[in-house]
Design an enzyme around this catalytic site. Structure first.
Site, PDB file in Angstrom:
ATOM      1  N   HIS A  67      -8.839 -18.622  53.340  1.00 54.71           N
ATOM      2  CA  HIS A  67      -9.915 -17.632  53.426  1.00 54.71           C
ATOM      3  C   HIS A  67     -10.074 -16.947  52.087  1.00 54.71           C
ATOM      4  CE1 HIS A  67      -6.117 -15.741  54.572  1.00 54.71           C
ATOM      5  NE2 HIS A  67      -6.583 -14.628  54.019  1.00 54.71           N
ATOM      6  N   CYS A  68     -11.272 -16.445  51.860  1.00 54.32           N
ATOM      7  CA  CYS A  68     -11.531 -15.703  50.626  1.00 54.32           C
ATOM      8  C   CYS A  68     -12.726 -14.789  50.828  1.00 54.32           C
ATOM      9  CB  CYS A  68     -11.784 -16.656  49.458  1.00 54.32           C
ATOM     10  SG  CYS A  68     -13.268 -17.657  49.603  1.00 54.32           S
TER      11      CYS A  68
END
Length: 166
Positions: free
Chosen positions: A67-68
């Site tokens: 995730h980012c």
């Protein structure tokens, strides 16, 4: 959280090669950007790699939730990918990863981001869900397995809360 709020059939990919963590994330970035106009695969890949440098997103049992945070991202967006062969992801349990649920998160969605991560970890905690996902032979089946498992998990969680709190 309904998994259908973050995942679509067009962002579900079954049996894609991934020879390494880096190559798997690169393929996923390219795949997501095919579905979402305006996103740059290079920028997304760089953000995912930067996040991995902070610590592996491999949560165990062959699962990773890369995730980012991403500028311009309006809502939490996911992509579900099943790799043909597991790859080393530096997971805490040292098991290679073959199932990835990638999340793109708006910069300002801190609390929502953490709730979604928690919910996904709960979903993937089910051995039967992991087994069913690994048996999926196509993207359509993989998507429906994920959605069905999430629905069952949500119902079970709601029932447990109701029983605990009267």
């Amino acid at each position: 959280m309904d998994i259908a709020d973050i995942l679509t059939p067009s962002r579900t990919l079954c049996n894609t090669p991934g020879t390494s963590k880096k190559r798997a994330l690169e393929r996923v970035a390219e795949f997501i950007c095919q579905d979402i106009p305006g996103l740059d695969a290079g920028v997304l890949f760089k953000q995912l790699i930067c996040r991995e440098r902070l610590g592996s997103t491999g949560i165990g049992h062959g699962i990773a939730i890369p995730h980012c945070r991403l500028d311009g991202c309006q809502q939490i967006t996911g992509a579900l990918v099943k790799l043909t062969d597991p790859v080393d992801f530096d997971a805490a349990d040292n098991q290679p990863v073959d199932l990835l649920l990638v999340l793109l998160v708006p910069e300002q969605a801190c609390d929502e981001h953490l709730l979604v991560l928690k919910r996904l970890a709960e979903l993937f905690n089910s051995a039967s869900t992991r087994k069913a996902m690994r048996r999926a032979e196509d993207s359509h089946s993989l998507y429906h397995i994920a959605c069905s498992a999430a629905d069952e998990s949500s119902t079970s969680t709601a029932q447990t809360r109701k029983e605990l709190h009267g």
